[in-house]
Scaffold this motif. Structure first.
Motif, PDB file in Angstrom:
ATOM      1  N   ARG A  69     -15.100  81.978   1.401  1.00 42.77           N
ATOM      2  CA  ARG A  69     -15.429  83.081   0.495  1.00 42.77           C
ATOM      3  C   ARG A  69     -15.790  84.292   1.325  1.00 42.77           C
ATOM      4  O   ARG A  69     -16.556  84.197   2.283  1.00 42.77           O
ATOM      5  CB  ARG A  69     -16.588  82.710  -0.436  1.00 42.77           C
ATOM      6  CG  ARG A  69     -16.853  83.779  -1.501  1.00 42.77           C
ATOM      7  CD  ARG A  69     -17.993  83.389  -2.429  1.00 42.77           C
ATOM      8  NE  ARG A  69     -18.271  84.440  -3.391  1.00 42.77           N
ATOM      9  CZ  ARG A  69     -19.291  84.451  -4.241  1.00 42.77           C
ATOM     10  NH1 ARG A  69     -20.153  83.424  -4.233  1.00 42.77           N
ATOM     11  NH2 ARG A  69     -19.475  85.447  -5.084  1.00 42.77           N
ATOM     12  N   PHE A  71     -16.588  88.678   1.861  1.00 44.47           N
ATOM     13  CA  PHE A  71     -17.627  89.673   1.600  1.00 44.47           C
ATOM     14  C   PHE A  71     -17.237  90.511   0.385  1.00 44.47           C
ATOM     15  O   PHE A  71     -16.073  90.877   0.218  1.00 44.47           O
ATOM     16  CB  PHE A  71     -17.767  90.553   2.846  1.00 44.47           C
ATOM     17  CG  PHE A  71     -18.800  91.631   2.745  1.00 44.47           C
ATOM     18  CD1 PHE A  71     -20.136  91.332   2.915  1.00 44.47           C
ATOM     19  CD2 PHE A  71     -18.439  92.943   2.496  1.00 44.47           C
ATOM     20  CE1 PHE A  71     -21.103  92.324   2.846  1.00 44.47           C
ATOM     21  CE2 PHE A  71     -19.392  93.941   2.429  1.00 44.47           C
ATOM     22  CZ  PHE A  71     -20.723  93.627   2.602  1.00 44.47           C
ATOM     23  N   ASP A  72     -18.214  90.832  -0.484  1.00 45.76           N
ATOM     24  CA  ASP A  72     -17.913  91.597  -1.689  1.00 45.76           C
ATOM     25  C   ASP A  72     -19.171  92.337  -2.132  1.00 45.76           C
ATOM     26  O   ASP A  72     -20.156  91.711  -2.521  1.00 45.76           O
ATOM     27  CB  ASP A  72     -17.434  90.659  -2.803  1.00 45.76           C
ATOM     28  CG  ASP A  72     -17.071  91.409  -4.075  1.00 45.76           C
ATOM     29  OD1 ASP A  72     -16.994  92.655  -4.023  1.00 45.76           O
ATOM     30  OD2 ASP A  72     -16.868  90.756  -5.107  1.00 45.76           O
ATOM     31  N   THR A  73     -19.136  93.679  -2.078  1.00 42.13           N
ATOM     32  CA  THR A  73     -20.277  94.486  -2.525  1.00 42.13           C
ATOM     33  C   THR A  73     -19.869  95.472  -3.613  1.00 42.13           C
ATOM     34  O   THR A  73     -20.460  96.531  -3.751  1.00 42.13           O
ATOM     35  CB  THR A  73     -20.882  95.276  -1.356  1.00 42.13           C
ATOM     36  OG1 THR A  73     -19.864  96.097  -0.767  1.00 42.13           O
ATOM     37  CG2 THR A  73     -21.498  94.371  -0.324  1.00 42.13           C
ATOM     38  N   HIS A  82     -21.226  89.490  -3.305  1.00 39.74           N
ATOM     39  CA  HIS A  82     -21.384  88.481  -2.244  1.00 39.74           C
ATOM     40  C   HIS A  82     -21.551  89.225  -0.937  1.00 39.74           C
ATOM     41  O   HIS A  82     -20.577  89.721  -0.363  1.00 39.74           O
ATOM     42  CB  HIS A  82     -20.161  87.557  -2.200  1.00 39.74           C
ATOM     43  CG  HIS A  82     -20.404  86.314  -1.400  1.00 39.74           C
ATOM     44  ND1 HIS A  82     -19.641  85.984  -0.295  1.00 39.74           N
ATOM     45  CD2 HIS A  82     -21.320  85.320  -1.536  1.00 39.74           C
ATOM     46  CE1 HIS A  82     -20.073  84.835   0.214  1.00 39.74           C
ATOM     47  NE2 HIS A  82     -21.085  84.416  -0.517  1.00 39.74           N
ATOM     48  N   ARG A  83     -22.780  89.299  -0.446  1.00 38.24           N
ATOM     49  CA  ARG A  83     -23.117  90.139   0.707  1.00 38.24           C
ATOM     50  C   ARG A  83     -23.088  89.346   2.000  1.00 38.24           C
ATOM     51  O   ARG A  83     -24.028  89.389   2.802  1.00 38.24           O
ATOM     52  CB  ARG A  83     -24.477  90.793   0.472  1.00 38.24           C
ATOM     53  CG  ARG A  83     -24.444  91.734  -0.714  1.00 38.24           C
ATOM     54  CD  ARG A  83     -25.810  92.152  -1.179  1.00 38.24           C
ATOM     55  NE  ARG A  83     -25.702  92.959  -2.392  1.00 38.24           N
ATOM     56  CZ  ARG A  83     -25.618  92.472  -3.613  1.00 38.24           C
ATOM     57  NH1 ARG A  83     -25.637  91.156  -3.801  1.00 38.24           N
ATOM     58  NH2 ARG A  83     -25.502  93.260  -4.662  1.00 38.24           N
ATOM     59  N   ASP A  86     -19.000  82.775   3.281  1.00 41.99           N
ATOM     60  CA  ASP A  86     -19.305  81.355   3.245  1.00 41.99           C
ATOM     61  C   ASP A  86     -18.298  80.612   4.106  1.00 41.99           C
ATOM     62  O   ASP A  86     -17.088  80.856   4.020  1.00 41.99           O
ATOM     63  CB  ASP A  86     -19.237  80.823   1.809  1.00 41.99           C
ATOM     64  CG  ASP A  86     -20.395  81.319   0.964  1.00 41.99           C
ATOM     65  OD1 ASP A  86     -21.373  81.819   1.542  1.00 41.99           O
ATOM     66  OD2 ASP A  86     -20.322  81.207  -0.279  1.00 41.99           O
ATOM     67  N   HIS A 153     -25.489  75.143  -0.844  1.00 46.50           N
ATOM     68  CA  HIS A 153     -24.338  75.999  -1.150  1.00 46.50           C
ATOM     69  C   HIS A 153     -23.144  75.098  -1.415  1.00 46.50           C
ATOM     70  O   HIS A 153     -22.560  74.542  -0.486  1.00 46.50           O
ATOM     71  CB  HIS A 153     -24.042  76.920   0.038  1.00 46.50           C
ATOM     72  CG  HIS A 153     -24.271  78.365  -0.273  1.00 46.50           C
ATOM     73  ND1 HIS A 153     -25.325  78.814  -1.016  1.00 46.50           N
ATOM     74  CD2 HIS A 153     -23.560  79.474   0.059  1.00 46.50           C
ATOM     75  CE1 HIS A 153     -25.276  80.133  -1.112  1.00 46.50           C
ATOM     76  NE2 HIS A 153     -24.214  80.554  -0.472  1.00 46.50           N
ATOM     77  N   HIS A 171     -23.783  80.033   4.613  1.00 47.05           N
ATOM     78  CA  HIS A 171     -23.709  81.470   4.334  1.00 47.05           C
ATOM     79  C   HIS A 171     -24.140  82.251   5.576  1.00 47.05           C
ATOM     80  O   HIS A 171     -25.174  81.956   6.187  1.00 47.05           O
ATOM     81  CB  HIS A 171     -24.616  81.827   3.154  1.00 47.05           C
ATOM     82  CG  HIS A 171     -24.524  83.267   2.750  1.00 47.05           C
ATOM     83  ND1 HIS A 171     -23.495  83.758   1.969  1.00 47.05           N
ATOM     84  CD2 HIS A 171     -25.337  84.326   3.024  1.00 47.05           C
ATOM     85  CE1 HIS A 171     -23.677  85.048   1.764  1.00 47.05           C
ATOM     86  NE2 HIS A 171     -24.781  85.417   2.397  1.00 47.05           N
ATOM     87  N   SER A 173     -24.675  86.305   6.809  1.00 49.95           N
ATOM     88  CA  SER A 173     -24.704  87.718   6.425  1.00 49.95           C
ATOM     89  C   SER A 173     -25.175  88.558   7.600  1.00 49.95           C
ATOM     90  O   SER A 173     -25.864  88.075   8.503  1.00 49.95           O
ATOM     91  CB  SER A 173     -25.619  87.949   5.215  1.00 49.95           C
ATOM     92  OG  SER A 173     -26.975  87.723   5.562  1.00 49.95           O
ATOM     93  N   ASP A 182     -19.675  93.597   6.366  1.00 49.33           N
ATOM     94  CA  ASP A 182     -18.804  92.419   6.409  1.00 49.33           C
ATOM     95  C   ASP A 182     -18.887  91.744   7.779  1.00 49.33           C
ATOM     96  O   ASP A 182     -18.520  92.345   8.793  1.00 49.33           O
ATOM     97  CB  ASP A 182     -17.364  92.845   6.126  1.00 49.33           C
ATOM     98  CG  ASP A 182     -16.434  91.659   5.918  1.00 49.33           C
ATOM     99  OD1 ASP A 182     -16.867  90.512   6.117  1.00 49.33           O
ATOM    100  OD2 ASP A 182     -15.271  91.889   5.529  1.00 49.33           O
TER     101      ASP A 182
END
Length: 207
Positions: A69, A71-73, A82-83, A86, A153, A171, A173, A182
């Protein structure tokens, strides 16, 4: 007996002033001219520029699985998203520090264990969820174990994962001056995608 003068000599006002000025110039006498005062130069400050963000050191994969999975901001700093990324892993698998840094936090958050490393001024790397025991050191070196993968997770739905990793994910970050970025841009040992060979001309399966 009254003396007589030329008619132009007895005129007053503006005509007399012009006559006097013309006479003085004719005999070579110059009048001082008013020189405007020098205008001091005004220093203009350059527009303020934002400082460059702190450099993020190269990061290594903390576990050997695939990124399942990204990165998504898109929802902003406080909305859903999703900062981080995964990474597929097995429960209990050792988690290693992706770079050298100081342990800024190691403890429980919402019932699970997490570790945050200060890897450069203003740059914070966070890993989790982890099983006990997490690291108790003040500083860790690259690839030093910092904990083990916890089952907190769950792996994403089928079709978005790598199989055979034990049904868990780790996860990872990265925050730069408090802003999530990212992590994929800084991972140096992530497997690169390869083009699969074509099964038939045109990319379609053969009949």
């Amino acid at each position: 007996m009254l003396a007589t003068y030329p008619k132009f000599a007895v005129r007053r006002g503006r005509g007399w002033s012009l006559f006097l000025l013309a006479s003085l110039m004719a005999i070579g006498i110059s009048l001082p001219m008013a020189v405007p005062a020098a205008v001091p130069e005004r220093s203009v400050r350059p527009p303020p520029t934002a400082p460059d963000p702190p450099p993020v050191p190269p990061l290594w994969m903390p576990v050997a699985g695939a990124v399942v999975r990204g990165f998504d901001t898109r929802a902003g700093p406080f909305g859903p998203g999703h900062r981080g990324i995964d990474i597929a892993a097995s429960v209990g698998e050792p988690v290693r520090s992706p770079t050298t840094g100081r342990v800024a936090f190691a403890g429980r958050v919402a019932g699970t264990n997490w570790v945050s490393l200060l890897v450069a001024p203003g740059v914070l790397v966070t890993l989790g969820p982890l099983l006990d025991p997490a690291t108790t050191a003040d500083r860790v070196r690259l690839m030093t174990p910092v904990g083990r993968v916890a089952p907190g997770h769950s792996i994403p739905p089928v079709g978005r994962t790598a199989s055979g990793r034990g049904g868990a994910t780790l996860h990872l970050s990265v925050r730069v001056d408090g802003v999530y970025v990212d992590p994929l841009a800084y991972l140096v040992d992530r497997p690169r995608p390869r083009l699969a060979p074509l099964i038939a001309p045109g990319g379609l399966p053969g009949d």
